[in-house]
Design an enzyme around this catalytic site. Structure first.
Site, PDB file in Angstrom:
ATOM      1  N   ARG A 168     -11.022  -0.433   2.220  1.00  0.00           N
ATOM      2  CA  ARG A 168     -12.548  -0.313   2.459  1.00  0.00           C
ATOM      3  C   ARG A 168     -12.873  -0.672   0.962  1.00  0.00           C
ATOM      4  O   ARG A 168     -14.260  -1.334   0.903  1.00  0.00           O
ATOM      5  CB  ARG A 168     -12.892   0.781   3.179  1.00  0.00           C
TER       6      ARG A 168
ATOM      7  N   ASP B 179       0.866  -0.974  -0.112  1.00  0.00           N
ATOM      8  CA  ASP B 179      -0.088  -0.061   0.000  1.00  0.00           C
ATOM      9  C   ASP B 179       1.033   1.164   0.016  1.00  0.00           C
ATOM     10  O   ASP B 179       1.304   1.562   1.068  1.00  0.00           O
ATOM     11  CB  ASP B 179      -0.991  -0.058   1.018  1.00  0.00           C
TER      12      ASP B 179
ATOM     13  N   LYS C  78       1.746   7.857   0.317  1.00  0.00           N
ATOM     14  CA  LYS C  78       2.192   7.996   1.793  1.00  0.00           C
ATOM     15  C   LYS C  78       3.486   8.816   1.869  1.00  0.00           C
ATOM     16  O   LYS C  78       4.320   8.405   0.966  1.00  0.00           O
ATOM     17  CB  LYS C  78       2.195   6.439   2.459  1.00  0.00           C
TER      18      LYS C  78
HETATM   19  N1  BES Z   1      -3.091   0.317   5.264  1.00  0.00           N
HETATM   20  C1  BES Z   1      -3.522   1.587   5.788  1.00  0.00           C
HETATM   21  C2  BES Z   1      -3.880   1.255   7.185  1.00  0.00           C
HETATM   22  C3  BES Z   1      -2.553   1.126   8.049  1.00  0.00           C
HETATM   23  C4  BES Z   1      -1.831   2.646   8.701  1.00  0.00           C
HETATM   24  C5  BES Z   1      -2.220  -0.080   8.263  1.00  0.00           C
HETATM   25  C6  BES Z   1      -0.699   1.954   9.678  1.00  0.00           C
HETATM   26  C7  BES Z   1      -1.211  -0.420   9.304  1.00  0.00           C
HETATM   27  C8  BES Z   1      -0.506   0.818   9.818  1.00  0.00           C
HETATM   28  C9  BES Z   1      -4.866   2.195   5.235  1.00  0.00           C
HETATM   29  O1  BES Z   1      -5.021   1.595   3.683  1.00  0.00           O
HETATM   30  C10 BES Z   1      -4.660   3.500   4.967  1.00  0.00           C
HETATM   31  O2  BES Z   1      -3.742   4.136   4.347  1.00  0.00           O
HETATM   32  N2  BES Z   1      -5.535   3.993   5.901  1.00  0.00           N
HETATM   33  C11 BES Z   1      -5.628   5.548   5.970  1.00  0.00           C
HETATM   34  C12 BES Z   1      -7.062   5.902   5.793  1.00  0.00           C
HETATM   35  C13 BES Z   1      -7.114   7.466   5.448  1.00  0.00           C
HETATM   36  C14 BES Z   1      -6.579   7.950   4.217  1.00  0.00           C
HETATM   37  C15 BES Z   1      -8.755   7.856   5.701  1.00  0.00           C
HETATM   38  C16 BES Z   1      -5.206   5.944   7.308  1.00  0.00           C
HETATM   39  O3  BES Z   1      -5.366   5.214   8.363  1.00  0.00           O
HETATM   40  O4  BES Z   1      -4.549   6.952   7.386  1.00  0.00           O
HETATM   41 ZN    ZN Z   2      -4.072  -0.079   3.076  1.00  0.00          ZN
HETATM   42 MN    MN Z   3      -4.200   2.858   2.296  1.00  0.00          MN
END
Ligand code: BES
Ligand code: ZN
Ligand code: MN
Length: 491
Positions: free
Chosen positions: A343, A262, A269
């Protein structure tokens, strides 16, 4: 996997002896024999070390005589409450302390066969190591421990109990291996292949590629995948273990988020720590490990595991913030942030699962939000559910297995945060309650069926060694859900 054998108590004349000692225990059995054979050296050493059998305490005595290379005392805590977790932790402590010994005999005053098997499970789980990519490690630097013999009054019974637990341990290792693999190796196609290999355990495995998913209309999942040269997959694993009347019951269904890497996509990120996102497939890893565990211990249940496998990359073909996609359910989604991709993957797989399999319940696992780590840290996974009985059963299974869950709320008022101006919903709801709005989003794709969502972002990977989990991939969820099934959904 560490080799386990069970035998009636008998003193080894060479090698290592492990004594499991509860508070207040007096020397008896092998402990007494070894103490006498060493002219009281063991008793003297334990006294000097002030070892009283406290939970988690250990005391190693080197070369005490009588041909023994070492005696390791491991504390079990109060003898009254020998819970599964303490026995497993004792097994883990043995492995952590005995690295240099090739083998050892483990003894405790009257360990029942089932308890001996639980010690074995803890030892095996702690002995996990992912060393496939170390080419230069010297033999001397590798742990030597290869086998344990555990003393019990009824070795045959212990073996029967262990055969089942060994199946569960194998499932945990399947999950840990997948989560540990680097993302250049474990792309969606490779992960699907590894699922297919599990057919040797008796699972029926089907794989779908982008073409088939496209025909079905998986617009949400495929929107995430479109930026990557590595094609998406969905894998469905069936375990048909229920015989007789039970075989007509509705199946229990487990769904996993399998984002093999991801980057965040166009909503990219930051660089620091991005390598962690190789384990953004841990929800799928847990589902696959669970299916291996159920098959491995021949669970009397009909279970189906589905995993949505994609890579989330930025590229000229990647999905943009602002895109609107049509999910398999027909509902449209405005993609505000391409990093809220898990999601989108779950939306299509969950809708497919409830439509195709009419499940008794669905449990999905996902490393879904960073916000759940802010809320619960690394102690509890987040539990969201529309079904109080399922939620209670999951919470209880968490307490027993140590894979703990904390229930979080769902409410229409949170749901309002994901209203879109141009589509049926948007994929993010802003910072307040970030894990909850993610759960609300997923709930829109379960069609009112009994369901629980486990947000395991804080639990999938551990930065430090724990009792039965060396640092790294934890396989959180495998033992939890295996126990849920064993307690409530088998014959
Ligand atoms: N895979 C991430 C969530 C995650 C963060 C897992 C840290 C393990 C460790 C997920 O896809 C993500 O990026 N979520 C975002 C959502 C936001 C953009 C609403 C997040 O948590 O920042
Ligand atoms: Zn993710
Ligand atoms: Mn993500």
């Amino acid at each position: 996997m560490l080799d386990i054998a069970f035998a009636k108590p008998s003193l080894p004349l060479s090698g290592a002896l492990v004594l499991l000692i509860a508070e207040g225990d007096k020397p008896s059995g092998l402990w007494k024999q070894a103490d006498e054979a060493t002219q009281g050296a063991i008793g003297r050493a334990l006294e000097v070390a002030e070892f009283k059998g406290g939970k988690g305490k250990t005391c190693a005595i080197l070369a005490p005589g009588a041909g023994l290379s070492r005696v390791l005392a491991v504390g079990l805590g109060k003898s009254g409450d020998l819970k599964q977790a303490s026995l497993e932790a004792a097994g883990g402590a043995i492995v952590a302390a005995l690295g240099r010994e090739p083998t050892a005999t483990v003894a405790a005053g009257g360990l029942k066969p089932g308890q001996a098997a639980e010690v074995a499970l803890g030892a095996v789980l702690r002995g996990y190591r992912f060393d496939r990519y170390r080419t230069k490690e010297k033999a001397d630097d590798k742990p030597k421990l290869a086998s344990l013999t555990i003393a019990t009054s009824d070795p045959a019974k212990a073996n029967t109990a262990w055969a089942k637990l060994k199946g569960v341990a194998n499932g945990v290792f399947v999950a840990r291996d997948l989560v540990s693999e680097p993302p250049n190796v474990l792309n969606p196609a490779e992960m699907a292949k590894r699922c297919e290999a599990l057919s040797e355990l008796g699972l029926t495995v089907e794989t779908m590629g982008p073409e088939e998913m496209g025909k079905l209309g998986f617009g949400a999942l495929l929107g995430v995948a479109q930026g990557s040269v590595n094609e998406a997959r969905m894998v469905v694993m069936h375990w048909n273990g229920a015989g007789g009347k039970k075989s007509k019951d509705k199946p229990v269904v487990f769904v996993g988020k399998g984002v093999t890497f991801d980057t965040g996509g166009i909503s990219i990120k930051p660089a620091g720590g991005m390598e962690d996102m190789k384990w953004d497939m841990a929800g799928a890893g847990a589902v696959i490990g669970l299916m291996a565990a159920l098959a491995g211990r021949k669970a009397k249940v009909n279970a189906i595991g589905l995993v949505g496998l994609v890579e989330n990359m930025p590229s000229g073909s990647a999905q943009r913030p602002g895109d609107v996609v049509t999910s398999y359910s027909g509902q449209t989604i405005e993609v505000i942030n391409t990093d809220a991709e898990g999601r989108l993957v779950l939306a299509d797989v969950l809708w497919y699962a409830q439509e195709k399999y009419d499940p008794k319940f669905m449990v999905n696992l996902a490393t879904l939000t960073g916000a759940i780590i802010i809320g619960l840290g690394h102690e509890y996974g987040g539990l969201f559910s529309n079904d109080d009985e399922l939620a209670k059963r999951l919470t209880d299974a968490g307490e027993t297995t140590g894979e703990k869950l904390w229930r979080m709320p769902l409410h229409d008022n949170y749901d309002k945060q994901i209203k879109s101006d141009i589509a049926d919903m948007k994929n993010v709801g802003g910072r307040p309650g970030g894990s909850i709005t993610a759960a609300q989003f997923i709930q829109r794709f379960v069609n009112g069926k009994p369901w629980a969502h486990l947000d395991i972002a804080g639990m999938a990977w551990s930065g430090k060694d724990a009792a039965t989990t060396p640092k790294g991939a934890t396989a959180y969820g495998v033992r939890l859900l295996d126990h849920l099934v064993a307690e409530h959904y088998e014959g």
